[in-house]
Design an enzyme around this catalytic site. Structure first.
Site, PDB file in Angstrom:
ATOM      1  N   HIS A  38       5.977  -5.244  11.497  1.00 42.24           N
ATOM      2  CA  HIS A  38       5.278  -3.961  11.646  1.00 42.24           C
ATOM      3  C   HIS A  38       4.909  -3.756  13.118  1.00 42.24           C
ATOM      4  O   HIS A  38       3.768  -3.527  13.494  1.00 42.24           O
ATOM      5  CB  HIS A  38       4.025  -3.948  10.749  1.00 42.24           C
ATOM      6  N   ASP A  62       5.601   4.755   5.063  1.00 48.53           N
ATOM      7  CA  ASP A  62       6.514   3.791   5.709  1.00 48.53           C
ATOM      8  C   ASP A  62       6.678   2.517   4.888  1.00 48.53           C
ATOM      9  O   ASP A  62       7.428   1.621   5.274  1.00 48.53           O
ATOM     10  CB  ASP A  62       6.087   3.487   7.153  1.00 48.53           C
ATOM     11  N   HIS A  63       6.001   2.458   3.737  1.00 45.80           N
ATOM     12  CA  HIS A  63       6.126   1.284   2.865  1.00 45.80           C
ATOM     13  C   HIS A  63       6.698   1.628   1.476  1.00 45.80           C
ATOM     14  O   HIS A  63       7.029   0.733   0.724  1.00 45.80           O
ATOM     15  CB  HIS A  63       4.764   0.585   2.716  1.00 45.80           C
ATOM     16  N   ASP A  72      -0.401  -3.798   5.799  1.00 46.94           N
ATOM     17  CA  ASP A  72      -1.080  -3.390   7.032  1.00 46.94           C
ATOM     18  C   ASP A  72      -2.555  -3.762   6.928  1.00 46.94           C
ATOM     19  O   ASP A  72      -3.195  -3.560   5.889  1.00 46.94           O
ATOM     20  CB  ASP A  72      -0.968  -1.862   7.202  1.00 46.94           C
ATOM     21  N   HIS A  96       0.851  -1.204   0.000  1.00 49.54           N
ATOM     22  CA  HIS A  96       0.000   0.000   0.000  1.00 49.54           C
ATOM     23  C   HIS A  96       0.878   1.242   0.000  1.00 49.54           C
ATOM     24  O   HIS A  96       2.093   1.159   0.160  1.00 49.54           O
ATOM     25  CB  HIS A  96      -0.998  -0.023   1.158  1.00 49.54           C
ATOM     26  N   HIS A 100       1.206   3.942   1.907  1.00 47.04           N
ATOM     27  CA  HIS A 100       1.678   4.713   3.065  1.00 47.04           C
ATOM     28  C   HIS A 100       3.193   4.871   2.997  1.00 47.04           C
ATOM     29  O   HIS A 100       3.912   3.969   2.566  1.00 47.04           O
ATOM     30  CB  HIS A 100       1.273   4.013   4.369  1.00 47.04           C
ATOM     31  N   HIS A 125      -7.560  -1.913   5.682  1.00 46.69           N
ATOM     32  CA  HIS A 125      -6.698  -0.909   6.320  1.00 46.69           C
ATOM     33  C   HIS A 125      -7.380   0.445   6.119  1.00 46.69           C
ATOM     34  O   HIS A 125      -8.534   0.488   5.711  1.00 46.69           O
ATOM     35  CB  HIS A 125      -5.315  -0.993   5.648  1.00 46.69           C
TER      36      HIS A 125
END
Ligand SMILES: [Zn+2]
Ligand SMILES: [Zn+2]
Length: 319
Positions: free
Chosen positions: A269, A67-68, A211, A63, A65, A140
Protein backbone atom coordinates in the site's frame (compact mmCIF):
# COMPACT_ATOMS: atom_id res chain seq x y z
CA UNK A 1 3.11 -21.32 1.50
CA UNK A 2 3.79 -18.40 -0.77
CA UNK A 3 2.72 -14.79 -0.77
CA UNK A 4 2.05 -13.27 -4.19
CA UNK A 5 1.40 -9.54 -4.30
CA UNK A 6 -0.99 -8.61 -7.11
CA UNK A 7 -1.46 -4.97 -6.21
CA UNK A 8 0.65 -2.89 -3.87
CA UNK A 9 -0.48 0.70 -4.45
CA UNK A 10 -2.47 3.07 -2.28
CA UNK A 11 -5.78 4.72 -3.20
CA UNK A 12 -5.73 4.38 -6.99
CA UNK A 13 -3.77 2.48 -9.59
CA UNK A 14 -0.53 3.86 -11.03
CA UNK A 15 1.60 2.49 -13.85
CA UNK A 16 3.86 0.87 -11.26
CA UNK A 17 1.32 -0.38 -8.80
CA UNK A 18 -2.24 -1.65 -9.01
CA UNK A 19 -4.61 -1.34 -6.07
CA UNK A 20 -4.59 -3.81 -3.19
CA UNK A 21 -4.71 -7.57 -3.62
CA UNK A 22 -2.56 -10.29 -2.14
CA UNK A 23 -2.68 -14.03 -2.72
CA UNK A 24 -1.74 -16.43 0.06
CA UNK A 25 -0.93 -19.63 -1.83
CA UNK A 26 -1.65 -22.72 0.22
CA UNK A 27 -1.33 -25.22 -2.59
CA UNK A 28 0.87 -27.70 -0.71
CA UNK A 29 -0.99 -27.17 2.56
CA UNK A 30 -4.61 -27.36 1.34
CA UNK A 31 -4.66 -27.28 -2.45
CA UNK A 32 -6.20 -23.83 -2.58
CA UNK A 33 -5.36 -20.14 -2.46
CA UNK A 34 -6.75 -17.36 -0.31
CA UNK A 35 -7.14 -13.80 -1.56
CA UNK A 36 -6.75 -10.75 0.67
CA UNK A 37 -8.49 -7.68 -0.76
CA UNK A 38 -9.50 -7.29 -4.35
CA UNK A 39 -8.85 -3.86 -5.80
CA UNK A 40 -10.01 -2.96 -9.30
CA UNK A 41 -8.45 -5.09 -12.07
CA UNK A 42 -7.26 -7.77 -9.69
CA UNK A 43 -8.48 -10.33 -12.20
CA UNK A 44 -6.33 -8.71 -14.89
CA UNK A 45 -3.33 -9.02 -12.59
CA UNK A 46 -4.19 -12.67 -11.98
CA UNK A 47 -3.95 -13.30 -15.75
CA UNK A 48 -0.20 -12.66 -15.52
CA UNK A 49 0.25 -15.34 -12.87
CA UNK A 50 -0.38 -19.06 -12.49
CA UNK A 51 -3.24 -18.45 -10.04
CA UNK A 52 -6.53 -20.07 -11.08
CA UNK A 53 -9.64 -18.17 -9.91
CA UNK A 54 -11.47 -21.45 -9.29
CA UNK A 55 -8.73 -22.36 -6.79
CA UNK A 56 -9.70 -19.37 -4.64
CA UNK A 57 -11.26 -20.90 -1.56
CA UNK A 58 -11.61 -17.81 0.63
CA UNK A 59 -11.55 -14.07 0.11
CA UNK A 60 -10.76 -11.81 3.05
CA UNK A 61 -11.67 -8.14 2.73
CA UNK A 62 -9.94 -5.80 5.18
CA UNK A 63 -12.24 -2.82 4.61
CA UNK A 64 -14.72 -1.38 2.17
CA UNK A 65 -12.64 1.35 0.51
CA UNK A 66 -12.82 1.08 -3.26
CA UNK A 67 -9.11 0.38 -3.71
CA UNK A 68 -9.70 -2.85 -1.78
CA UNK A 69 -13.03 -4.10 -3.19
CA UNK A 70 -13.78 -2.70 -6.66
CA UNK A 71 -12.33 -5.79 -8.32
CA UNK A 72 -14.73 -8.18 -6.63
CA UNK A 73 -17.77 -8.30 -8.96
CA UNK A 74 -15.67 -8.97 -12.06
CA UNK A 75 -13.53 -11.60 -10.38
CA UNK A 76 -16.57 -13.39 -8.95
CA UNK A 77 -18.19 -13.43 -12.39
CA UNK A 78 -15.06 -14.81 -14.06
CA UNK A 79 -14.68 -17.51 -11.43
CA UNK A 80 -18.13 -18.63 -12.55
CA UNK A 81 -17.32 -18.47 -16.28
CA UNK A 82 -14.24 -20.57 -15.68
CA UNK A 83 -16.26 -23.40 -14.26
CA UNK A 84 -15.84 -22.73 -10.58
CA UNK A 85 -18.54 -24.63 -8.72
CA UNK A 86 -16.97 -24.92 -5.26
CA UNK A 87 -18.50 -22.69 -2.60
CA UNK A 88 -16.58 -19.50 -1.88
CA UNK A 89 -16.23 -18.02 1.60
CA UNK A 90 -16.03 -14.25 1.76
CA UNK A 91 -15.01 -12.61 5.02
CA UNK A 92 -15.46 -8.86 5.30
CA UNK A 93 -16.78 -5.95 7.34
CA UNK A 94 -20.51 -5.24 7.65
CA UNK A 95 -21.73 -4.15 4.21
CA UNK A 96 -19.67 -6.54 2.10
CA UNK A 97 -22.65 -8.83 1.48
CA UNK A 98 -24.83 -5.93 0.42
CA UNK A 99 -22.13 -4.58 -1.93
CA UNK A 100 -21.65 -7.91 -3.67
CA UNK A 101 -25.30 -8.93 -3.84
CA UNK A 102 -26.35 -5.55 -5.17
CA UNK A 103 -23.74 -5.42 -7.94
CA UNK A 104 -24.45 -9.01 -8.95
CA UNK A 105 -28.22 -8.51 -8.93
CA UNK A 106 -28.21 -5.22 -10.83
CA UNK A 107 -25.81 -6.58 -13.46
CA UNK A 108 -27.77 -9.84 -13.64
CA UNK A 109 -24.67 -11.85 -12.95
CA UNK A 110 -25.54 -15.42 -12.05
CA UNK A 111 -22.88 -17.40 -10.30
CA UNK A 112 -22.44 -21.15 -10.68
CA UNK A 113 -21.35 -21.48 -7.06
CA UNK A 114 -22.68 -20.36 -3.68
CA UNK A 115 -21.04 -17.60 -1.66
CA UNK A 116 -20.95 -17.95 2.11
CA UNK A 117 -20.62 -14.55 3.74
CA UNK A 118 -18.93 -14.07 7.10
CA UNK A 119 -19.23 -10.64 8.68
CA UNK A 120 -16.08 -9.74 10.59
CA UNK A 121 -16.12 -9.59 14.38
CA UNK A 122 -12.98 -9.53 16.49
CA UNK A 123 -11.61 -12.88 17.60
CA UNK A 124 -11.32 -16.30 16.02
CA UNK A 125 -12.73 -16.20 12.53
CA UNK A 126 -11.93 -19.63 11.17
CA UNK A 127 -10.43 -22.88 12.37
CA UNK A 128 -9.96 -26.31 10.88
CA UNK A 129 -7.42 -29.10 11.41
CA UNK A 130 -4.75 -27.17 9.48
CA UNK A 131 -5.03 -23.53 10.42
CA UNK A 132 -6.69 -20.73 12.31
CA UNK A 133 -7.48 -17.15 11.32
CA UNK A 134 -7.99 -14.44 13.90
CA UNK A 135 -9.05 -10.88 13.25
CA UNK A 136 -8.84 -7.53 15.05
CA UNK A 137 -10.14 -4.08 14.29
CA UNK A 138 -7.38 -1.65 13.31
CA UNK A 139 -7.40 2.15 13.28
CA UNK A 140 -8.33 3.68 9.91
CA UNK A 141 -10.97 6.21 8.77
CA UNK A 142 -13.58 3.45 8.35
CA UNK A 143 -13.62 0.01 10.06
CA UNK A 144 -10.54 -1.83 8.82
CA UNK A 145 -9.38 -5.26 9.96
CA UNK A 146 -6.19 -7.27 10.12
CA UNK A 147 -5.79 -11.04 9.97
CA UNK A 148 -3.45 -13.44 11.70
CA UNK A 149 -3.16 -16.77 9.93
CA UNK A 150 -1.59 -19.53 11.98
CA UNK A 151 -0.69 -22.92 10.59
CA UNK A 152 -1.08 -25.63 13.21
CA UNK A 153 2.08 -27.54 14.15
CA UNK A 154 3.13 -30.09 11.59
CA UNK A 155 2.75 -33.61 13.05
CA UNK A 156 5.91 -35.45 14.14
CA UNK A 157 7.66 -37.40 11.40
CA UNK A 158 8.14 -41.11 11.95
CA UNK A 159 11.62 -42.43 11.09
CA UNK A 160 10.28 -45.71 9.72
CA UNK A 161 13.61 -47.32 8.95
CA UNK A 162 14.94 -46.58 12.40
CA UNK A 163 11.84 -48.12 13.99
CA UNK A 164 12.09 -51.22 11.81
CA UNK A 165 15.79 -51.58 12.63
CA UNK A 166 14.90 -51.57 16.33
CA UNK A 167 12.59 -54.51 15.69
CA UNK A 168 9.21 -52.77 15.53
CA UNK A 169 6.98 -54.82 13.21
CA UNK A 170 5.18 -53.16 10.32
CA UNK A 171 1.58 -52.32 11.24
CA UNK A 172 -0.31 -50.47 13.97
CA UNK A 173 2.66 -50.13 16.33
CA UNK A 174 4.25 -47.73 13.87
CA UNK A 175 1.18 -45.51 13.99
CA UNK A 176 1.23 -45.55 17.81
CA UNK A 177 4.87 -44.51 17.83
CA UNK A 178 4.09 -41.71 15.39
CA UNK A 179 1.36 -40.49 17.72
CA UNK A 180 3.79 -40.15 20.59
CA UNK A 181 3.12 -43.45 22.34
CA UNK A 182 5.93 -45.75 23.53
CA UNK A 183 5.41 -49.42 22.61
CA UNK A 184 6.60 -52.80 23.80
CA UNK A 185 7.76 -55.15 21.09
CA UNK A 186 7.70 -58.94 21.07
CA UNK A 187 10.89 -59.50 23.06
CA UNK A 188 9.65 -57.27 25.87
CA UNK A 189 11.86 -54.39 24.82
CA UNK A 190 10.36 -50.88 24.99
CA UNK A 191 10.73 -48.57 22.04
CA UNK A 192 10.30 -44.91 22.86
CA UNK A 193 8.39 -42.70 20.48
CA UNK A 194 10.97 -39.95 20.93
CA UNK A 195 13.72 -42.23 19.62
CA UNK A 196 12.03 -42.93 16.29
CA UNK A 197 10.32 -39.62 15.52
CA UNK A 198 11.38 -36.12 14.67
CA UNK A 199 9.52 -33.69 16.92
CA UNK A 200 6.52 -31.79 15.60
CA UNK A 201 7.44 -28.57 13.90
CA UNK A 202 5.70 -25.27 14.43
CA UNK A 203 3.79 -23.99 11.42
CA UNK A 204 3.96 -20.48 10.04
CA UNK A 205 2.29 -17.33 11.30
CA UNK A 206 1.39 -14.74 8.66
CA UNK A 207 -0.19 -11.43 9.59
CA UNK A 208 -1.90 -9.39 6.89
CA UNK A 209 -3.24 -5.97 7.81
CA UNK A 210 -5.67 -3.60 6.19
CA UNK A 211 -5.08 0.14 6.02
CA UNK A 212 -4.26 1.49 9.45
CA UNK A 213 -2.58 4.05 11.59
CA UNK A 214 -0.09 2.71 14.12
CA UNK A 215 -2.16 0.79 16.68
CA UNK A 216 -1.94 -1.78 19.45
CA UNK A 217 -4.22 -4.25 17.62
CA UNK A 218 -1.70 -4.46 14.77
CA UNK A 219 1.07 -5.28 17.23
CA UNK A 220 -1.09 -7.99 18.84
CA UNK A 221 -1.92 -9.55 15.47
CA UNK A 222 1.74 -9.53 14.48
CA UNK A 223 3.05 -11.08 17.71
CA UNK A 224 5.99 -13.38 16.77
CA UNK A 225 4.74 -13.60 13.20
CA UNK A 226 7.11 -15.04 10.63
CA UNK A 227 5.91 -12.40 8.24
CA UNK A 228 3.98 -9.21 8.84
CA UNK A 229 2.39 -7.50 5.84
CA UNK A 230 1.87 -3.88 6.86
CA UNK A 231 0.86 -0.84 4.87
CA UNK A 232 3.42 1.96 4.52
CA UNK A 233 1.59 4.60 2.50
CA UNK A 234 4.06 7.29 3.52
CA UNK A 235 7.78 7.58 4.13
CA UNK A 236 9.13 8.17 7.61
CA UNK A 237 9.07 11.96 7.31
CA UNK A 238 5.33 12.28 6.62
CA UNK A 239 4.00 11.41 10.05
CA UNK A 240 1.45 14.21 10.21
CA UNK A 241 -0.07 13.45 6.83
CA UNK A 242 -0.21 9.71 7.56
CA UNK A 243 -2.14 10.40 10.76
CA UNK A 244 -4.60 12.71 9.01
CA UNK A 245 -5.38 10.17 6.30
CA UNK A 246 -5.56 7.19 8.64
CA UNK A 247 -2.42 5.56 7.28
CA UNK A 248 1.05 4.51 8.41
CA UNK A 249 4.57 5.63 7.64
CA UNK A 250 7.49 3.29 7.14
CA UNK A 251 8.46 4.06 10.73
CA UNK A 252 5.00 3.02 11.97
CA UNK A 253 5.20 -0.28 10.07
CA UNK A 254 8.73 -0.95 11.32
CA UNK A 255 7.84 -0.05 14.90
CA UNK A 256 4.86 -2.43 14.77
CA UNK A 257 7.12 -5.22 13.51
CA UNK A 258 9.71 -4.47 16.21
CA UNK A 259 7.20 -4.38 19.07
CA UNK A 260 5.49 -7.52 17.80
CA UNK A 261 8.78 -9.39 17.47
CA UNK A 262 7.85 -10.24 13.88
CA UNK A 263 10.64 -11.73 11.80
CA UNK A 264 10.10 -10.26 8.34
CA UNK A 265 8.17 -7.12 7.49
CA UNK A 266 6.73 -6.69 4.02
CA UNK A 267 5.47 -3.18 3.32
CA UNK A 268 2.66 -2.64 0.82
CA UNK A 269 0.00 0.00 0.00
CA UNK A 270 2.78 2.34 -1.12
CA UNK A 271 1.86 5.82 -2.34
CA UNK A 272 2.32 6.47 -6.07
CA UNK A 273 4.76 9.25 -5.20
CA UNK A 274 7.38 6.59 -4.47
CA UNK A 275 9.07 5.06 -7.50
CA UNK A 276 11.11 1.85 -7.53
CA UNK A 277 14.30 3.89 -7.00
CA UNK A 278 12.87 5.12 -3.69
CA UNK A 279 12.95 1.60 -2.23
CA UNK A 280 16.43 2.29 -0.93
CA UNK A 281 15.24 5.21 1.16
CA UNK A 282 12.19 3.33 2.47
CA UNK A 283 14.31 0.31 3.41
CA UNK A 284 16.94 2.51 5.03
CA UNK A 285 14.26 4.10 7.21
CA UNK A 286 12.81 0.69 8.04
CA UNK A 287 16.21 -0.63 9.11
CA UNK A 288 16.63 2.16 11.61
CA UNK A 289 13.92 0.32 13.56
CA UNK A 290 13.48 -3.24 12.23
CA UNK A 291 16.28 -5.28 10.68
CA UNK A 292 14.60 -7.48 8.07
CA UNK A 293 12.02 -6.56 5.47
CA UNK A 294 11.01 -5.70 1.93
CA UNK A 295 9.05 -3.16 -0.06
CA UNK A 296 6.43 -5.13 -1.99
CA UNK A 297 5.92 -4.63 -5.71
CA UNK A 298 3.21 -5.97 -7.98
CA UNK A 299 3.94 -9.62 -8.81
CA UNK A 300 6.59 -9.94 -6.12
CA UNK A 301 6.44 -13.41 -4.64
CA UNK A 302 7.76 -14.69 -1.34
CA UNK A 303 8.39 -18.31 -0.39
CA UNK A 304 8.11 -19.78 3.04
CA UNK A 305 11.10 -22.06 3.68
CA UNK A 306 10.10 -24.54 6.36
CA UNK A 307 13.66 -25.66 7.15
CA UNK A 308 14.96 -22.34 8.36
CA UNK A 309 11.57 -20.75 9.06
CA UNK A 310 12.20 -17.79 6.80
CA UNK A 311 10.21 -16.05 4.17
CA UNK A 312 12.38 -15.38 1.11
CA UNK A 313 11.84 -13.27 -1.96
CA UNK A 314 11.41 -15.13 -5.24
CA UNK A 315 11.99 -13.69 -8.71
CA UNK A 316 9.56 -11.08 -9.95
CA UNK A 317 7.40 -12.92 -12.46
CA UNK A 318 6.70 -9.78 -14.51
CA UNK A 319 8.90 -6.69 -14.34
ZN1 LIG B 1 -6.33 1.62 0.69
ZN1 LIG C 1 -8.52 2.56 3.19
Amino acid sequence: MQLLFLGTGAGMPSKQRNTSALVLKLLEERGTVWLFDCGEATQHQILHTTVKPRKIEKIFITHLHGDHIFGLPGLLGSRSFQGGDEALDIYGPAGIKEFIEMTLTLSRTHLTYPIVFHELAEGLLFEDELMTVETRLLNHVIPSYGFRITQKPLPPKLLVNKALALGVPKGPMLARLKNGEDVEIADGQRVRSGDVTEPEEPGFIVTILGDTRFCEAAVALGRNADVLVHEATFDGNSKKMAGEYGHSTVYDAAETARLAGADTLIMNHISARFLPEDDKLLLKQMKEIHPRGFVAHDFAEFDWVQQDKKIRKKQVSRP
